[in-house]
Enzyme design. Structure first.
Site, PDB file in Angstrom:
ATOM      1  CD  GLU A 109     -32.324  57.320 -45.104  1.00 49.61           C
ATOM      2  OE1 GLU A 109     -32.729  57.822 -44.033  1.00 49.61           O
ATOM      3  OE2 GLU A 109     -32.248  56.092 -45.304  1.00 49.61           O
ATOM      4  CE  LYS A 112     -30.907  56.636 -34.856  1.00 55.23           C
ATOM      5  NZ  LYS A 112     -29.861  55.995 -35.664  1.00 55.23           N
ATOM      6  CG  ASP A 171     -28.385  56.540 -44.672  1.00 49.83           C
ATOM      7  OD1 ASP A 171     -27.789  57.099 -43.711  1.00 49.83           O
ATOM      8  OD2 ASP A 171     -28.975  55.462 -44.569  1.00 49.83           O
ATOM      9  CE  LYS A 203     -35.467  58.151 -41.133  1.00 51.99           C
ATOM     10  NZ  LYS A 203     -35.115  57.607 -39.807  1.00 51.99           N
ATOM     11  NE  ARG A 226     -25.764  63.841  -7.424  1.00 53.98           N
ATOM     12  CZ  ARG A 226     -24.737  64.442  -8.034  1.00 53.98           C
ATOM     13  NH1 ARG A 226     -24.753  64.689  -9.332  1.00 53.98           N
ATOM     14  NH2 ARG A 226     -23.683  64.800  -7.360  1.00 53.98           N
TER      15      ARG A 226
END
Lengths: 291, 291, 291, 291, 291, 291
Positions: B207, B145, B228, B177, B110
């Site tokens: 950004e 992320k 962005d 940012k 597993r």
């Protein structure tokens, strides 16, 4: 059985587990040098207030992990929630507010959101499965197919979404599959071996592939039976054979399109790895104001 | 730039990282009592040979983790591979063979599959993005992320799928940012603060949300610029403004349907959390024969 | 039910758990400076052959931990066993032979014996309880009253001694006690709440103090019932009331003198902390020859 | 020497050690799913007040570990003590009061009691040995025969019971035994090798089996001598030979019945593994009221 | 006492300690992404043979750590030594040879050298102190002033350089300083309190600042006395007062220039933090040939 | 470029990293038995106020670690600082005040000072290098030659002393050395391989030994170039060749005497292991008053 399906109350996530997992996640993100961007551009004393907003419809899961991310990064950070785990949110809805040093809000942001978006994604996807079968007595449940290291949290997220939990590991229940049956010399032999071996607080579930096997299995008195890879018609026959003696779990070929027909066959649980291993993330953002 | 896009060779997963992660995953699955089902039904001396087969089209990633799962569970288990990470497989194609004590094959199964299916899912989904933009110079790349605890492995899986990697953490590059810019008092000020602060081996990406900001940013000489949430037309204008001076990353609203138009604008990198946070698992099974 | 009482086969101790526990124990014994006595007086090249002999009648448990102590201290040390866990030994009987560098044999000795003597003590004491009730269908079983950090090993030792295991932790079964009943509003309410909450693979045991409570409990259909602090006569009545519907566990005031009468009441399991928390160590020595 | 025997004051248990040990113990008990029984039956807001009462005569040891169990489970839990480590308690005597969320009191209960009952059992049993020899100058002391992982706590419990401590590990003192002597070429040679090797803050104890060996050993000037497996008469002769030059430790065949005669021979310390490895648990209960 | 000063044989570094420390050091150096330079430029199959050469005169210490760095990075790497810890090397002298995959040699290089150069630096610097006092009976010894996390290794390196070891921690010996004396109410009171408290295998050293204090201290019978911050003349007087009764340690204002005069006063040990906290690294390089 | 050299502001040490490191250091110092001297001689209730004073001229680094040592030992200990990291102190200058239980002040003292003295030593030594080149544009920077386990802290200390940081590990930048060049088939080939392999946020530095190599390297467009082991004249030529295109790092034969001439050649960075591996400790003492 309806009570089984209401979201009732949720289990408690152990604070110790949350702390250990989040600590490791923060150290993973910080590396040795920490947040070089904020160190370079944000004064140590700058303050921030941030809103955590959902950008999609969904079910929230994992707020304790998000809170811990901010507070382990900096214990002075305040984290206030406007919803609770298991609550449904709409696009634009405020989930939580974070307040503290700007560097601390930015430093904990990614770990907080990575947990929250992933677990809320699982809760949301589970809920979509659950809604398809809301008119039946069946519940959708997860398996041991979970992302390594996150099992306790993902199983919790499944409950947040209205699903139920299967075994947590190899240790807490017996699940006899085809290989065990083959080696033990038959369904009955396998169940008897399990009963002779296990303590009196361990349930025994047996997986069967055919209705013949099901009949043989029932004679040995398992606690639960799993009907694997059967179509709705075969499941219906299986349900009739079991006739309420023990709970029936269906598994195999379960997805968002097939689950309704499976549930309508009359089974009690429908297990699928989809809700843990293939759930899209829930889009949640943090809108920050620094002063 | 074509060389950039060929899958060239893959990075090395550190054996130490693999061992630590897999060990924790095994302990998570074993609990205190271990595999009670196999202990009950499978004799200690029974042997097994198992084939790991793909049940879908996909790209494989994570074989070292799967191998480690079986071999940490029992160092005598043999694990032989028929494909390598980054290889494309078809339904039914044999990926690996596991041989050893039946309890050891079942005990490691597993964890091995949880890693392999999750990481191959990322590689496969990344590859679908990559194929949509194969005719352009752009590469798809991941972000921070990622599922907590799996960043190194997920970034590796992205490369297996033909994608590229962004920062590994807060520490290894500067990404300025909107919040950093606001506090620093402007794009230029933020970039200068970053340059004054960071060591000479840290790249600075900024950004920008508008073409005006882009122009201002370029004057301060960042190493990379991120456009962005711009549409293809705006991106095309941005590409013209930069005019090859530095690499351009596009981000925002990237999905399997939008990526082609974004890529055709002429940007160099397209970053998205989709490939790590929303990749469906790749269905891989283990077919076991016990004797 | 006889098969339940035969020692059948033992569970597997996970090699990963053994390794982690023994490593910590060795580091505890070595401190920072290591074995200063052997470093001072024994040449690095001196070899030793040592016999591990029992000095008492008893049941052996924990050989894997003893082996690991010697082999983690020095992987070149050979450890050969003459008995297996669960075997009965007599005074003077050879249990194992250790061979290797003299410093390594001396360095691993204490940790090896501390585990082996403690766990064999538990197996031996459990066996004394088990023998008192061998003529009945009852089995003696342990509880969650175990030395912190050793639960998996102590529960294993209980099985080596012919006992059975209760829950491994708070997580793997539901045990409803007086406090839960009081808060839930009654035995029936507590059991129903448990059933609505728990997954389908979790057993529910309920503890009752009176025969009235037992009757009420049976109506709600628990999986197991525990008769707490009842004398043999009351237990006999309880057995009659349950009439084979579910397994019955007796607990409270269990010791080596009282267990026989309890068992003869017809209960299925008798649980006691005595076998884990009050078992005297088994005296095992290591006789070393250095050359 | 009387001051040596008064319980004087106790050593400090390091808060860091307590926290680490208790954390691991809680995670062992919680598994992945936590306290499913309380989650199912006790509302999150229910409060509890609980009394920790002794059910036997005994000596208390380990209150800091019990407190830590409740407070690590939930930092809001209050833990108030009515006795201190080393205090004698009677049946029914209140030891401590715990107050907080009912789930938290129930969740920390078992770990708290497992530590407290085990360590108080050691303190109590040690004290029984100590009382047998209260009229002599001898003190009873523990060895390195302790449960792996609990050495610091068990040695502390021995002091709570009025005993004394021997080495904490292989590292903090030299104890030359028969094997070391054999390899070194004699008692004198072994002691000289030890003195040449060890730093100036390491004591050297030598174990002798005969009075001849004792005389030889004394010539080499050890710091302490251990008379191993000698009867009272031989010990008396040994005491006369040493004549107060250095402290004398007796070991071998020490139990609650033999210790008095050994002590009356005039030795200074009597070491035994009985007090750590064979101490019965002290029965302490937690009586809980939930509102 | 000459035997005390000959380098006799060295203590054993525990393989478990070495493995744990080196593993953490490798993970520190690898980060999440590993050796990106070698991954980019060195083919996986390229082989390397590398010579580890000293570039200075010095004493080697820490070869086991260097070996472990290469072999934990890749167990197939061969590490062959030409000198042993404690050996003196000259510029250009070959210390060890490493052979294996080029990526593995490069990947383990820095951790191996960081340990080896640091510890050899300590051994070398210690040896310079030792040589200044070779004609006296005094030995130079280290203190608890060591780099956090490296105490066991640094104390070992001191022995490699011909020095001796003081306490390893707060736990293994009693060192009564001015503050303890002040609180206890006098030197004698402090020593008596220590003797009443400590087990019989703990040595008691007392630090005195004046000859008056020394005389008072001697009456209470400490095991060792430390003369703190005294000049050579005062030390000589102190030596006369003690008159061989117990070992004398000098400390304070010890450096490479002052140590000879201190030693010639007749003291037994001279302790200094210089040898651990201020030792320059020994320059050792790795010359690599890749094929 | 002047802003580059002003000490600007310092990076943030992650509280999580500080806590983990200091916890391990405290456990290393406490062993199993803790501070036996203070336990023996200092009453539990005694209070202490202590001044941390510098005994030398120097630059302070590591106050957060010192604070954590006292506060992890006992959270009630107060730690108040009078200077900040990066501040210059004079002999006798008060750095901090510690107030709390006397045992807690004494128990945390050594770990606090070991960190603070070591890191302040690095800051001070770095600053001496920095002052020699203050009239040039060059900055001194550290390497990966750091004490294992302390890299994050040592690199921080370098910044406190006015130096700059190189790579933190193998993972965060590419540094192409002679071996990589040899295997890749040339400087240009190596740089191209690096660019094709690495993500867009990884800088590429190349080390060259000759001016010919420098010219070849420049054609491939690295981000930084390192001129290794060149004398001032050759460096000057190198600076002219590069002509401001990219930053230039000088390395090799850098010490406190040579650094000025190297800096005056016009290079941007000068890297040396001296400042981390050979920095003498800064002498800081803790003067304690117990009441």
């Amino acid at each position: 059985m309806a009570s089984k399906k209401s979201k009732a109350h949720l289990p408690t996530l152990s604070a110790l587990q949350v702390e250990e997992a989040v600590r490791a996640a923060l150290l993973e993100d910080l590396g040795l040098a920490g947040d070089v961007t904020s160190d370079a551009t944000i004064p140590a004393k700058a303050k921030a207030v941030a809103q955590m907003n959902s950008r999609e419809d969904g079910i929230i899961a994992g707020l304790a992990l998000a809170k811990s991310a901010f507070q382990q990064f900096d214990p002075k950070t305040k984290f206030k929630t406007f919803v609770r785990d298991g609550d449904r949110v709409k696009p634009g809805q405020k989930i939580a507010q974070v307040e503290g040093r700007a560097r601390s809000v930015l430093g904990g942001e990614r770990v907080a959101l990575n947990y929250l978006c992933h677990l809320s994604g699982i809760a949301t996807y589970t809920n979509q499965f659950a809604e398809r079968i809301a008119h039946t007595k069946a519940v959708v449940c997860c398996t041991r197919k979970t992302i390594p290291g996150l099992r306790a949290f993902e199983k919790y997220a499944v409950k947040c979404g209205g699903g139920s939990n299967h075994r947590y590991g190899l240790d807490d229940a017996i699940l006899i599959k085809d290989n065990h049956i083959a080696v033990a010399g038959g369904v009955r032999e396998a169940i008897e071996a399990a009963r002779a071996f296990a303590g009196h607080l361990i349930k025994i579930e047996v997986e069967v592939d055919t209705l013949e096997q099901l009949k043989e299995a029932l004679k040995a008195g398992p606690d639960v039976v799993m009907l694997d890879n059967m179509g709705p018609d075969q499941l219906r026959e299986g349900v009739a054979i079991v006739d309420g003696a023990i709970p029936i779990e269906a598994s195999g070929n379960v997805n968002i399109d097939t689950i309704q027909a499976i549930a309508e066959s009359g089974v009690d649980m429908i297990s699928t790895s989809k809700i843990t291993m293939s759930a899209p993330t829930l889009d949640i953002g943090l809108d920050i104001n620094i002063s």
